[in-house]
Write a protein that holds these residues in place. Sequence first.
Motif, PDB file in Angstrom:
ATOM      1  N   VAL A 151       1.081  -1.127   0.007  1.00 13.34           N
ATOM      2  CA  VAL A 151      -0.185  -0.145  -0.080  1.00 13.34           C
ATOM      3  C   VAL A 151       0.830   1.153   0.064  1.00 13.34           C
ATOM      4  O   VAL A 151       2.018   1.369   0.900  1.00 13.34           O
ATOM      5  N   PRO A 152       0.545   2.173  -0.908  1.00  8.73           N
ATOM      6  CA  PRO A 152      -0.336   2.300  -1.976  1.00  8.73           C
ATOM      7  C   PRO A 152       0.150   1.391  -3.188  1.00  8.73           C
ATOM      8  O   PRO A 152      -0.656   1.378  -4.291  1.00  8.73           O
ATOM      9  N   GLU A 153       1.184   0.975  -3.344  1.00  5.24           N
ATOM     10  CA  GLU A 153       1.868   0.346  -4.474  1.00  5.24           C
ATOM     11  C   GLU A 153       3.351  -0.460  -4.090  1.00  5.24           C
ATOM     12  O   GLU A 153       3.954   0.156  -3.473  1.00  5.24           O
ATOM     13  N   PRO A 154       3.425  -1.407  -4.807  1.00  3.50           N
ATOM     14  CA  PRO A 154       5.017  -2.074  -4.689  1.00  3.50           C
ATOM     15  C   PRO A 154       5.884  -1.127  -5.252  1.00  3.50           C
ATOM     16  O   PRO A 154       5.875  -0.416  -6.121  1.00  3.50           O
TER      17      PRO A 154
ATOM     18  N   ILE B 295       9.712  -4.419  -1.538  1.00  4.16           N
ATOM     19  CA  ILE B 295      10.078  -5.816  -1.860  1.00  4.16           C
ATOM     20  C   ILE B 295      11.380  -6.214  -1.122  1.00  4.16           C
ATOM     21  O   ILE B 295      11.416  -7.382  -0.263  1.00  4.16           O
ATOM     22  N   ASP B 296      12.487  -5.571  -1.425  1.00  6.82           N
ATOM     23  CA  ASP B 296      13.602  -5.772  -0.577  1.00  6.82           C
ATOM     24  C   ASP B 296      13.506  -5.637   0.950  1.00  6.82           C
ATOM     25  O   ASP B 296      14.089  -6.637   1.659  1.00  6.82           O
TER      26      ASP B 296
ATOM     27  N   ARG C 182       7.940 -17.997   0.659  1.00  5.40           N
ATOM     28  CA  ARG C 182       7.704 -17.772  -0.589  1.00  5.40           C
ATOM     29  C   ARG C 182       7.084 -16.189  -0.465  1.00  5.40           C
ATOM     30  O   ARG C 182       6.199 -16.009   0.239  1.00  5.40           O
ATOM     31  N   LEU C 183       7.405 -15.636  -1.636  1.00  6.52           N
ATOM     32  CA  LEU C 183       7.007 -13.915  -1.669  1.00  6.52           C
ATOM     33  C   LEU C 183       6.119 -13.689  -2.840  1.00  6.52           C
ATOM     34  O   LEU C 183       6.865 -13.721  -3.965  1.00  6.52           O
ATOM     35  N   ALA C 184       5.072 -13.225  -2.654  1.00  6.23           N
ATOM     36  CA  ALA C 184       4.399 -12.663  -4.024  1.00  6.23           C
ATOM     37  C   ALA C 184       3.987 -11.291  -3.682  1.00  6.23           C
ATOM     38  O   ALA C 184       3.971 -10.701  -2.641  1.00  6.23           O
ATOM     39  N   LEU C 185       3.609 -10.738  -5.139  1.00  5.24           N
ATOM     40  CA  LEU C 185       2.814  -9.244  -4.829  1.00  5.24           C
ATOM     41  C   LEU C 185       1.392  -9.391  -5.155  1.00  5.24           C
ATOM     42  O   LEU C 185       0.868  -9.478  -6.171  1.00  5.24           O
ATOM     43  N   ASP C 186       0.703  -9.286  -4.092  1.00  6.34           N
ATOM     44  CA  ASP C 186      -0.660  -9.263  -4.289  1.00  6.34           C
ATOM     45  C   ASP C 186      -1.328  -7.978  -4.434  1.00  6.34           C
ATOM     46  O   ASP C 186      -1.682  -7.217  -3.609  1.00  6.34           O
ATOM     47  N   GLN C 187      -1.361  -7.497  -5.907  1.00  5.88           N
ATOM     48  CA  GLN C 187      -1.824  -6.427  -6.399  1.00  5.88           C
ATOM     49  C   GLN C 187      -3.163  -6.387  -7.277  1.00  5.88           C
ATOM     50  O   GLN C 187      -2.881  -6.907  -8.396  1.00  5.88           O
ATOM     51  N   PRO C 188      -4.092  -5.936  -6.836  1.00  6.78           N
ATOM     52  CA  PRO C 188      -5.346  -5.965  -7.964  1.00  6.78           C
ATOM     53  C   PRO C 188      -4.942  -5.090  -8.904  1.00  6.78           C
ATOM     54  O   PRO C 188      -4.122  -4.050  -8.722  1.00  6.78           O
ATOM     55  N   GLU C 189      -5.706  -5.103  -9.909  1.00  6.94           N
ATOM     56  CA  GLU C 189      -5.224  -4.057 -11.197  1.00  6.94           C
ATOM     57  C   GLU C 189      -6.596  -3.416 -11.686  1.00  6.94           C
ATOM     58  O   GLU C 189      -6.440  -2.404 -12.325  1.00  6.94           O
TER      59      GLU C 189
ATOM     60  N   ALA D 128      -0.608  -3.223 -15.137  1.00 10.36           N
ATOM     61  CA  ALA D 128      -0.071  -4.485 -15.343  1.00 10.36           C
ATOM     62  C   ALA D 128       1.456  -4.648 -15.841  1.00 10.36           C
ATOM     63  O   ALA D 128       2.142  -5.341 -15.283  1.00 10.36           O
ATOM     64  N   THR D 129       1.653  -3.739 -16.799  1.00 10.73           N
ATOM     65  CA  THR D 129       3.098  -3.742 -17.281  1.00 10.73           C
ATOM     66  C   THR D 129       4.061  -3.361 -16.253  1.00 10.73           C
ATOM     67  O   THR D 129       5.294  -4.150 -16.140  1.00 10.73           O
ATOM     68  N   ARG D 130       3.694  -2.575 -15.251  1.00  2.00           N
ATOM     69  CA  ARG D 130       4.604  -2.403 -14.177  1.00  2.00           C
ATOM     70  C   ARG D 130       4.646  -3.538 -13.392  1.00  2.00           C
ATOM     71  O   ARG D 130       5.788  -3.685 -12.702  1.00  2.00           O
ATOM     72  N   LEU D 131       3.565  -3.880 -12.756  1.00  2.00           N
ATOM     73  CA  LEU D 131       3.701  -5.011 -11.952  1.00  2.00           C
ATOM     74  C   LEU D 131       4.490  -6.199 -12.614  1.00  2.00           C
ATOM     75  O   LEU D 131       5.311  -6.979 -11.609  1.00  2.00           O
ATOM     76  N   LEU D 132       4.317  -6.310 -13.882  1.00  2.00           N
ATOM     77  CA  LEU D 132       5.327  -7.572 -14.259  1.00  2.00           C
ATOM     78  C   LEU D 132       6.735  -7.162 -14.381  1.00  2.00           C
ATOM     79  O   LEU D 132       7.589  -7.805 -13.994  1.00  2.00           O
ATOM     80  N   GLU D 133       6.901  -5.941 -14.523  1.00  4.74           N
ATOM     81  CA  GLU D 133       8.393  -5.468 -14.180  1.00  4.74           C
ATOM     82  C   GLU D 133       8.930  -5.704 -12.789  1.00  4.74           C
ATOM     83  O   GLU D 133      10.010  -6.292 -12.572  1.00  4.74           O
ATOM     84  N   LEU D 134       7.928  -5.382 -11.979  1.00  3.95           N
ATOM     85  CA  LEU D 134       8.233  -5.740 -10.370  1.00  3.95           C
ATOM     86  C   LEU D 134       8.419  -7.099 -10.042  1.00  3.95           C
ATOM     87  O   LEU D 134       9.162  -7.608  -9.183  1.00  3.95           O
ATOM     88  N   TYR D 135       7.744  -7.896 -10.811  1.00  2.00           N
ATOM     89  CA  TYR D 135       7.873  -9.441 -10.547  1.00  2.00           C
ATOM     90  C   TYR D 135       9.230  -9.805 -11.167  1.00  2.00           C
ATOM     91  O   TYR D 135       9.832 -10.737 -10.582  1.00  2.00           O
ATOM     92  N   ASP D 136       9.758  -9.195 -12.349  1.00  2.00           N
ATOM     93  CA  ASP D 136      11.028  -9.486 -12.987  1.00  2.00           C
ATOM     94  C   ASP D 136      12.099  -9.269 -11.934  1.00  2.00           C
ATOM     95  O   ASP D 136      12.966 -10.038 -11.558  1.00  2.00           O
ATOM     96  N   TYR D 137      11.910  -8.155 -11.142  1.00  2.00           N
ATOM     97  CA  TYR D 137      12.799  -7.634 -10.031  1.00  2.00           C
ATOM     98  C   TYR D 137      12.695  -8.528  -8.859  1.00  2.00           C
ATOM     99  O   TYR D 137      13.684  -9.064  -8.432  1.00  2.00           O
TER     100      TYR D 137
END
Length: 500
Positions: A128-131, A136-137, A151-158, A188-197
């Motif tokens: 909150v309000p965003e990853p 994350i670190d 195990r760590l995931a990013l639970d973010q609605p879109e 979504a594009t930014r969330l996928l970048e954060l998943y890559d990170y």
Amino acid sequence: MSATVFQNVRLLDLEHPDGMGAPCDLKIRDGRIAEISPSIAAQPTDNVVQGNGNLVMPGLINGHFHSAVNHMKGRLPSLPLEIFMLYECPELEVLRPTPREAYLRTMLGCIEMLRCGTTSVQDDCFFVPEPDPEIIDAVAQAYADSGIRARLALDQPELAELDKLPFLRDLVPDDLRPALASATGVPATRLLELYDYLIDRWHGAQDGRIKAAVSCSAPQRVSPDYFARLDDLSLRHDLPFYAHMLETRLQRVFGEECLNARSLVEYTHDLGLLSDRMNVIHAIWVSDRDLDLMAETGVSIAHNPNSNLRLGSGIMRWRDIHDRGIPVCLGIDEAIADDAINMWSVMKTAGVIHNLTEWDFERWPKAREVIRAATVGGGIAMREAGLGTLAIGAPADLMLIDLAALPYVPLNDLPRQLVHCELGQSVLLTMVAGKIVVQAGKLTTVSEADILVEATELFSQKKSAMDEADKRMARLLPYYREMYQKAGRYDLQMERRVPN
């Protein structure tokens, strides 16, 4: 790395009539269970633990968790999920944490879990309000420093709020509708970048003790395209995929009203996204068709009975799920929907709550089933071979239980006493990946006292921000209350709450 030898211990054995085997020795090497024998000669460099006839059992696995609210235990009254979420995680700038806040709140959960013998956690962490990479670190570093397996995931609605819920679009006044009709989260594009990170930076860290997962939060909270791209990420990296489904009556109504009378499970199946990588979280308001689809596709179900009761969500179909062979793990959910981060409490509730929905007492949960869900079932959900067992080669994630403690005196039936009598007070030692992380009731990896002092001071300063957030969200309460009541009046021909 030196080995550890446990001498004169009893191993939990749920296939044995007594629930444990004969006294033996247990050797740990390179983070895994290396040898089990009646007697093992320790080498001069070995760390020897005198078991004194006490019980070694697999560490408990917290199969579903949201660490972001560890500092908020006790803050909210019992509320239905959809109203509870107004105050739990509003995407407001005033609630943005510093990295140190994120670290400390995560560490609070680690301390509570490890002390009580929980050695693994699946953190479906929302931000909150965003990853962002710093937060994350901070979360991942707390898990790394504490010694727990995570195990760590990013639970973010879109999607926008009005797209996630039934009826609300017609209930809110014109002045509030534009804000609720706009997507306020991270695209979504930014969330996928954060998943890559997350994956590049942390997946496989600490010799594999810290790993990534993916999360859509819930199918109705994301677009089909982002949902599918998360599944592709899960497939490419063999990551668990977390998805809340049919936790509440209102979510069942959402399917009737917004998905052409399909449930969220059916909708996900129609998208081709049910798989053995998916953890379906809660699965309370499910039909036979939903359960059959989950059995066919190999999903695991994460059962959170304390949270389900705290929020009045309902009671899961324990026996129907087990009869279909669907793997079940147990979870806390979060520290304001359970309040204690104690898996023994979850086990106790899982062992008794289903007695209210099954007249046939032979279908009630058995203590050994509950223990398997809290151990083996968690390992399956985490996609970690051998996790939750004491098999040779399995990860050495375990605890030593004092069989002379009050919960076991006299010892009548070990599995039942583990489920119904224990609350973590009898844990003498906790080990993760072959390293002793709790001994004599304290973490060996960090200074608990310093963390608790700092957290007390820091989060007392955060209270005014949380109060301000509550005030801002309260203006929506009348419309969410009416939405909830409307869902309650909806004719579903299904009931998962105990009638008056």
